[in-house]
Design a protein around this motif. Structure first.
Motif, PDB file in Angstrom:
ATOM      1  N   GLU A  68       0.806  -1.220   0.000  1.00  0.00           N
ATOM      2  CA  GLU A  68       0.000   0.000   0.000  1.00  0.00           C
ATOM      3  C   GLU A  68       0.839   1.270   0.000  1.00  0.00           C
ATOM      4  OE1 GLU A  68      -3.393  -0.103  -0.348  1.00  0.00           O
ATOM      5  OE2 GLU A  68      -2.952  -2.220  -0.621  1.00  0.00           O
ATOM      6  N   GLY A  69       2.101   1.149   0.350  1.00  0.00           N
ATOM      7  CA  GLY A  69       2.950   2.321   0.391  1.00  0.00           C
ATOM      8  C   GLY A  69       4.409   1.946   0.308  1.00  0.00           C
ATOM      9  N   PHE A  70       5.217   2.924  -0.065  1.00  0.00           N
ATOM     10  CA  PHE A  70       6.648   2.719  -0.226  1.00  0.00           C
ATOM     11  C   PHE A  70       7.330   4.051   0.040  1.00  0.00           C
ATOM     12  CE2 PHE A  70      10.369   2.656  -3.216  1.00  0.00           C
ATOM     13  CZ  PHE A  70      11.093   1.644  -2.589  1.00  0.00           C
ATOM     14  N   ALA A  71       8.465   4.008   0.709  1.00  0.00           N
ATOM     15  CA  ALA A  71       9.257   5.219   0.944  1.00  0.00           C
ATOM     16  C   ALA A  71      10.712   4.897   0.662  1.00  0.00           C
ATOM     17  CB  ALA A  71       9.074   5.713   2.373  1.00  0.00           C
ATOM     18  N   VAL A  72      11.375   5.823   0.019  1.00  0.00           N
ATOM     19  CA  VAL A  72      12.775   5.660  -0.364  1.00  0.00           C
ATOM     20  C   VAL A  72      13.519   6.926   0.057  1.00  0.00           C
ATOM     21  CG1 VAL A  72      12.356   6.538  -2.704  1.00  0.00           C
ATOM     22  CG2 VAL A  72      14.299   5.040  -2.292  1.00  0.00           C
ATOM     23  N   CYS A  73      14.793   6.764   0.394  1.00  0.00           N
ATOM     24  CA  CYS A  73      15.568   7.911   0.842  1.00  0.00           C
ATOM     25  C   CYS A  73      16.954   7.912   0.202  1.00  0.00           C
ATOM     26  CB  CYS A  73      15.693   7.926   2.363  1.00  0.00           C
ATOM     27  SG  CYS A  73      16.689   6.592   3.058  1.00  0.00           S
ATOM     28  N   ALA A  74      17.581   9.069   0.263  1.00  0.00           N
ATOM     29  CA  ALA A  74      18.991   9.223  -0.066  1.00  0.00           C
ATOM     30  C   ALA A  74      19.659   9.559   1.262  1.00  0.00           C
ATOM     31  CB  ALA A  74      19.200  10.332  -1.090  1.00  0.00           C
ATOM     32  N   ALA A  75      20.526   8.666   1.726  1.00  0.00           N
ATOM     33  CA  ALA A  75      21.105   8.794   3.062  1.00  0.00           C
ATOM     34  C   ALA A  75      22.615   8.567   3.023  1.00  0.00           C
ATOM     35  CB  ALA A  75      20.458   7.773   4.002  1.00  0.00           C
ATOM     36  N   GLU A  76      23.257   8.985   4.093  1.00  0.00           N
ATOM     37  CA  GLU A  76      24.687   8.716   4.241  1.00  0.00           C
ATOM     38  C   GLU A  76      24.922   7.212   4.155  1.00  0.00           C
ATOM     39  OE1 GLU A  76      26.639  11.739   7.326  1.00  0.00           O
ATOM     40  OE2 GLU A  76      24.984  10.563   8.175  1.00  0.00           O
ATOM     41  N   PRO A  77      26.103   6.810   3.727  1.00  0.00           N
ATOM     42  CA  PRO A  77      26.394   5.370   3.629  1.00  0.00           C
ATOM     43  C   PRO A  77      26.706   4.759   4.995  1.00  0.00           C
ATOM     44  CG  PRO A  77      28.256   6.643   2.827  1.00  0.00           C
ATOM     45  CD  PRO A  77      27.161   7.629   3.156  1.00  0.00           C
ATOM     46  N   LEU A  78      25.691   4.758   5.847  1.00  0.00           N
ATOM     47  CA  LEU A  78      25.767   4.186   7.191  1.00  0.00           C
ATOM     48  C   LEU A  78      24.508   3.349   7.416  1.00  0.00           C
ATOM     49  CD1 LEU A  78      26.868   7.393   9.148  1.00  0.00           C
ATOM     50  CD2 LEU A  78      28.310   5.394   8.660  1.00  0.00           C
ATOM     51  N   PRO A  79      24.507   2.485   8.421  1.00  0.00           N
ATOM     52  CA  PRO A  79      23.308   1.683   8.681  1.00  0.00           C
ATOM     53  C   PRO A  79      22.100   2.568   9.019  1.00  0.00           C
ATOM     54  CG  PRO A  79      25.188   0.831   9.911  1.00  0.00           C
ATOM     55  CD  PRO A  79      25.616   2.144   9.328  1.00  0.00           C
ATOM     56  N   PRO A  80      20.886   2.105   8.658  1.00  0.00           N
ATOM     57  CA  PRO A  80      19.676   2.842   9.055  1.00  0.00           C
ATOM     58  C   PRO A  80      19.692   3.098  10.564  1.00  0.00           C
ATOM     59  CG  PRO A  80      19.114   1.075   7.538  1.00  0.00           C
ATOM     60  CD  PRO A  80      20.564   0.897   7.897  1.00  0.00           C
ATOM     61  N   GLY A  81      19.277   4.292  10.934  1.00  0.00           N
ATOM     62  CA  GLY A  81      19.298   4.685  12.334  1.00  0.00           C
ATOM     63  C   GLY A  81      20.523   5.512  12.668  1.00  0.00           C
ATOM     64  N   GLU A  82      21.602   5.318  11.914  1.00  0.00           N
ATOM     65  CA  GLU A  82      22.827   6.094  12.114  1.00  0.00           C
ATOM     66  C   GLU A  82      23.032   7.128  11.012  1.00  0.00           C
ATOM     67  OE1 GLU A  82      26.260   3.585  12.648  1.00  0.00           O
ATOM     68  OE2 GLU A  82      25.063   2.095  13.715  1.00  0.00           O
ATOM     69  N   ALA A  83      22.409   6.896   9.855  1.00  0.00           N
ATOM     70  CA  ALA A  83      22.640   7.723   8.676  1.00  0.00           C
ATOM     71  C   ALA A  83      21.755   8.960   8.661  1.00  0.00           C
ATOM     72  CB  ALA A  83      22.381   6.893   7.423  1.00  0.00           C
ATOM     73  N   LEU A  84      22.347  10.091   8.337  1.00  0.00           N
ATOM     74  CA  LEU A  84      21.578  11.305   8.102  1.00  0.00           C
ATOM     75  C   LEU A  84      20.845  11.127   6.775  1.00  0.00           C
ATOM     76  CD1 LEU A  84      20.932  14.215   8.995  1.00  0.00           C
ATOM     77  CD2 LEU A  84      22.890  14.949   7.636  1.00  0.00           C
ATOM     78  N   VAL A  85      19.562  11.434   6.768  1.00  0.00           N
ATOM     79  CA  VAL A  85      18.733  11.296   5.566  1.00  0.00           C
ATOM     80  C   VAL A  85      18.592  12.673   4.937  1.00  0.00           C
ATOM     81  CG1 VAL A  85      16.431  10.684   4.710  1.00  0.00           C
ATOM     82  CG2 VAL A  85      17.510   9.296   6.502  1.00  0.00           C
ATOM     83  N   GLY A  86      19.087  12.807   3.698  1.00  0.00           N
ATOM     84  CA  GLY A  86      19.074  14.108   3.032  1.00  0.00           C
ATOM     85  C   GLY A  86      17.903  14.327   2.100  1.00  0.00           C
TER      86      GLY A  86
END
Length: 181
Positions: A68-86
């Motif tokens: 029903e939904g999908f989200a995609v991000c461009a983030a720092e090359p770090l694990p989710p939770g540690e990466a800044l999402v730009g």
């Protein structure tokens, strides 16, 4: 191609980002990054001023209902939770329909690098894989960058009958070509 994949991006300024699906662990970095956005960035995305993202909204954003939904991000090359999402884009299927609403935000920290187009193309892939044939979004009439991006991707622009300050952009997705056997 699988829309749920991770791609490594090298920006024109030399920075590396991962284009990947949003994960539940991204909620904290997304909330923190939201606080770094300017008023106009927030207004352009949410169509009105927003001071903070609610926990409910964050939960829905980082854990969309499968299919029903999908989200995609461009983030720092770090694990989710540690990466800044730009940059972040999401697609939400209209209930019981083959259409979906998109939303996108590219922060000023990474704007002008072509991320908006890459995020939208990933949304298109997911939409096609899930039987969605029409994508739409409401955009502030003054958000010329988003309107230009939408039109460059083939969206049609329609005036909003309910709000003269809004434009609705729509795209009819063509079915992907059938593979020959």
């Amino acid at each position: 191609m699988r829309p749920e994949r991770t791609d490594v991006l090298r920006l024109a300024d030399g920075r590396e980002l991962w284009l990947r699906p949003v994960q539940p662990a991204d909620a904290g970095p997304i909330a923190g990054g939201f606080e770094l956005l300017g008023e106009e960035e927030v207004r352009s995305r949410y169509l009105h001023p927003v001071k903070a993202l609610s926990e409910d909204y964050l939960r829905q954003l980082v854990a969309p209902t499968p299919g029903e939904g999908f989200a995609v991000c461009a983030a720092e090359p770090l694990p989710p939770g540690e990466a800044l999402v730009g940059a972040l884009a999401r697609l939400t299927r209209d209930p019981g329909r083959d259409s979906a609403e998109f939303a996108i935000l590219v922060s000023h920290f990474v704007s002008g690098q072509g991320l908006g187009q890459l995020l939208m193309l990933r949304l298109f892939e997911w939409a096609r894989a899930h039987g969605i044939h029409r994508i739409w979004g409401d955009v502030l009439d003054g958000n010329t960058a988003m309107i230009a991006l939408a039109q460059s991707l083939g969206f049609e622009r329609h005036a909003s009958p309910d709000d003269p300050g809004l434009v609705r952009v729509t795209l009819e997705l063509a079915a992907p070509p059938k593979r020959r056997r």
